[in-house]
Design an enzyme around this catalytic site. Structure first.
Site, PDB file in Angstrom:
ATOM      1  N   LYS A 174     -10.564  26.864  29.488  1.00 44.97           N
ATOM      2  CA  LYS A 174      -9.760  27.424  28.395  1.00 44.97           C
ATOM      3  C   LYS A 174      -8.556  28.052  29.083  1.00 44.97           C
ATOM      4  O   LYS A 174      -8.653  29.087  29.730  1.00 44.97           O
ATOM      5  CB  LYS A 174     -10.547  28.479  27.623  1.00 44.97           C
ATOM      6  N   GLU A 249     -13.680  38.589  37.285  1.00 45.26           N
ATOM      7  CA  GLU A 249     -12.673  39.183  38.179  1.00 45.26           C
ATOM      8  C   GLU A 249     -11.724  39.964  37.285  1.00 45.26           C
ATOM      9  O   GLU A 249     -10.977  39.376  36.510  1.00 45.26           O
ATOM     10  CB  GLU A 249     -11.973  38.064  38.968  1.00 45.26           C
ATOM     11  N   CYS A 283      -3.640  40.870  39.706  1.00 39.30           N
ATOM     12  CA  CYS A 283      -4.892  41.669  39.720  1.00 39.30           C
ATOM     13  C   CYS A 283      -4.978  42.514  40.970  1.00 39.30           C
ATOM     14  O   CYS A 283      -5.435  43.646  40.937  1.00 39.30           O
ATOM     15  CB  CYS A 283      -6.091  40.749  39.612  1.00 39.30           C
ATOM     16  N   GLU A 382      -4.559  50.197  34.962  1.00 38.63           N
ATOM     17  CA  GLU A 382      -3.649  49.123  35.361  1.00 38.63           C
ATOM     18  C   GLU A 382      -2.363  49.230  34.551  1.00 38.63           C
ATOM     19  O   GLU A 382      -2.415  49.284  33.321  1.00 38.63           O
ATOM     20  CB  GLU A 382      -4.293  47.758  35.056  1.00 38.63           C
TER      21      GLU A 382
END
Ligand code: NAI
Ligand code: MG
Length: 480
Positions: A174, A249, A283, A382
């Site tokens: 996806k 992750e 990330c 983040e």
């Protein structure tokens, strides 16, 4: 403007609902393509196709080294199409062209690495008693689902799909609704090979719709997901409902720890690159800068100077930084910068900017925030933009406390000439990867990558990731 189709069971198809999603170039806001908006029914078809392929004698009879050949063939196709793929990735994600080239090169390496590994994952025999042969084999899981984020689409698809196919699984990808283009190209490469239908399937669509349907599907046997913690938890829960493993992750708030005995020039270079790569939408971005207090003035000044020299522009113009991906991310980044203006000190950048000729692109100045309170959102969450937050410490133990003070634990950089100190800190840091006097080690195709704490579950990249895509069978044989 081109309209693309999805790829299910060896056919290019529209979504059953016939709805589309526009694909934007974030550098200038223009819509340049559209993709199908897959729903539950399309996911159903893709998973069924992958399952039928997995159970077919045709796929089973393909030897491990021949699966390796499939992956080598994809690597060759990526290589032959390197320029076009880099341009596509740069256009779709907005990342500087040279960084897109690095992504394409990493993708080639993933297909080669796992192509080479396909016939080298072996089992064991276990001594039990005379007349009993006990052996352990690693078998593929079945259908593996791969839910991909928008920031490094080609690399992230490559790393998990190559490992899964190497081990004999069949896959459903996806792709990210914001950046499906290189995934689409990769799909064309799979289509051009003579593979059994259903071994590789690619659905396009929204996360809450196609992604959620895929991760909850009772006939998938593993989910690999990269993205936010919140979505990762949803994906993990959905997989758990079917008692299916997931590899997650989930990003980070990674620190660079800088001691006064570091190599000044190299450290400045490393620290800056760690946060501005892909405009901080990474990330493993080095989002926190931890400086030994006595060294702060000297070091921070150098970093500020470097930031002030950074250039910002369209991906294809290959400046130091490109735009922010979409409005949601842009508003998120700007709201945190606004918060910093109130409760901390912005010492570089701090504003949105307009790039000439790209007025509809969403650009933010590379920004440094000093005087950040350790428990504020700025220190803990983040930002996912070109924003560096600065802290100081006195001594190793405070450096350690600070480094370990978030819920994340993906990557840590340590910059010092003192090898004992570096090893000691590396041993105490809650982080899946530690880099000493470098950050990133050239992409790290071969190195296990994943997070401590809320940065994730499991590891991708390297040899160890192959085991995500196998299950163990023990066979005990009694003979006379
Ligand atoms: P997200 O985690 O929601 O999306 C990542 C991927 O998951 C996309 O392909 C999306 O379609 C899919 N997805 C979304 N909801 C889903 C669901 N319910 N079930 C299954 N799949 C689903 O992240 P988003 O909204 O793009 O970005 C938000 C924040 O996430 C960013 O600001 C950043 O902090 C973090 N992020 C981290 C990444 C990383 O590399 N670890 C990559 C992208 C985002
Ligand atoms: Mg795009």
């Amino acid at each position: 403007m081109q309209h693309f189709k999805m790829y299910i069971n060896g056919n290019w198809v529209e979504s059953k609902k016939k709805e589309h999603i526009d694909v934007k170039n974030p550098s200038n806001g223009s819509v340049f393509a559209s993709i199908p908006r897959a729903t539950q029914e399309d996911v159903e078809d893709a998973v069924n196709a992958a399952r039928t392929a997995f159970r077919s004698e045709k796929w089973r009879s393909i030897k491990p080294h021949e699966r390796g050949d499939i992956l080598f063939a994809i690597a060759d196709k990526i290589k032959a199409d390197r320029d076009e793929l880099a341009r596509l990735e740069s256009m779709d994600v907005g990342k500087p062209l040279s960084q897109a080239y690095a992504d394409v090169d990493a993708a080639i390496r993933y297909f080669r690495f796992y192509g080479g590994a396909a016939d080298k994952v072996m089992g064991d025999t276990i001594p039990i008693e005379d007349g009993l042969l006990d052996y352990v084999v690693r078998e593929p899981l079945g259908v593996t689902a791969h839910i991909v984020p928008w920031n490094y689409p080609l690399q992230i698809i490559s790393r998990s799909v190559a490992a899964a196919i190497a081990m004999g699984n069949t896959v459903v990808v996806k792709s990210a609704e914001d950046t499906p283009m290189t995934a689409m190209r990769l799909t064309e490469f799979f289509d051009a090979l003579d593979l059994p239908a259903g071994v590789f399937n690619h659905i396009t669509g929204f996360g809450y719709e196609a992604g959620a349907a895929l991760s909850a599907h009772p006939l998938i046997n593993h989910v690999t997901f990269t993205g936010s913690v919140g979505t990762g938890i949803e994906v993990g829960k959905a997989a758990m409902e079917n008692v299916v493993p997931s590899t997650l992750e989930l990003g980070g708030k990674s620190p660079n720890i800088v001691f006064s005995d570091c190599d000044l020039e190299k450290t400045v270079e490393g620290v800056v690159r760690a946060i501005v790569q892909n405009a901080g939408q990474t990330c493993s971005a080095g989002a926190r800068l931890l400086i030994e207090e006595s060294f702060k003035n000297v070091f921070l000044q150098k970093v500020i100077e470097k930031f002030e020299g950074l250039t910002v522009g369209a991906g294809l113009d290959d400046k130091d930084l490109g735009p922010i991906l979409n409005e949601k991310q842009y508003n998120h980044v700007l709201s945190l910068i606004e918060q910093a203006k109130k409760e901390a000190s912005v010492v570089a950048g701090g504003n949105p900017i307009t790039v000439k000729g790209c007025e509809d692109g969403l650009y933010v100045q590379p920004t440094i925030i000093d005087e950040v309170s350790r428990d504020s959102k700025l220190a803990q969450e983040e930002i996912f933009g070109p924003v560096l937050t600065v802290f100081t410490f006195v001594g190793e133990s405070e450096a350690l406390d600070l480094a370990n003070s978030t819920d994340y634990g993906l990557v840590t950089g340590i910059w010092t000439q003192d090898i004992s100190r570096a090893h000691y800190l590396a041993s105490r840091i809650d982080s899946g990867q530690v880099f000493i006097n470098n950050y990133g080690a050239g992409g790290g195709v071969q190195m296990p990558f994943g997070g401590y704490k809320k940065s994730g579950i499991g590891r991708e990249k390297g040899w160890i990731a192959l085991y995500n895509y196998t299950q163990i069978k023990n066979v005990a044989v009694k003979y006379n």
